[in-house]
Design a protein around this motif. Structure first.
Motif, short mmCIF file in Angstrom:
data_model
loop_
_atom_site.label_atom_id
_atom_site.label_comp_id
_atom_site.label_asym_id
_atom_site.label_seq_id
_atom_site.Cartn_x
_atom_site.Cartn_y
_atom_site.Cartn_z
N CYS A 77 0.78 -1.24 0.00
CA CYS A 77 0.00 0.00 0.00
C CYS A 77 0.81 1.29 0.00
N TRP A 80 -0.67 4.76 -1.45
CA TRP A 80 -1.86 4.21 -2.10
C TRP A 80 -3.10 4.71 -1.38
N ARG A 97 -2.26 -3.51 -1.89
CA ARG A 97 -3.23 -2.88 -2.78
C ARG A 97 -4.26 -3.91 -3.23
#
Length: 140
Positions: A77, A80, A97
């Protein structure tokens, strides 16, 4: 047409990288070769490299991360703002993600590689790999 032969040649060199059966590897290549080729045309990252890494990282699409988050490349992540999936990896409860579909993962993987300076050296290696394959096939 030679582009397809290069992709297949390099993909089959890499087929032994995941423990899945030959049928699983073939099915993975068949399923994702189009997005891999589209990304190669868009970014210059060889489809064979993306297919090989996708097979390795996702266990040919069967890993927990691939099944639950459509994440075929193990991208975490970092920076993100989208959906996420938590699971143990190097550390407990790491953030990965999560994508709406696998194709988003393939596009994001290209963007991830292109946007990170630590991967910049790879693009010269990619070109050398393609030229070597073409030369070995007698087309250069």
């Amino acid at each position: 047409m030679s582009k397809i032969y290069i992709i297949l040649f390099l993909s089959f060199i890499c087929v032994n990288i995941c423990g899945a059966s030959t049928d699983s590897r073939k099915a993975f290549i068949k399923k994702y070769k189009s997005i891999a080729i589209e990304e190669m045309d868009r970014t210059g990252i060889p489809a064979s490299i993306k297919l090989a890494q996708g097979m390795l990282e996702s266990g040919c699409g069967t890993s927990k991360l691939a099944v639950n988050a459509n994440n075929h490349f193990g991208i975490k992540c970092h920076n993100w703002n989208g959906a996420s999936f938590t699971m143990d990896d190097d550390k407990r409860n790491e953030c990965f993600r999560k994508y709406r579909n696998p194709e988003e993962s393939w596009v994001d993987h290209s963007e991830f590689l292109l946007s990170r300076p630590r991967y910049a050296f790879l693009f010269g290696v990619f070109q050398l790999t393609i030229l070597t394959a073409v030369n070995m096939m007698g087309s250069a």
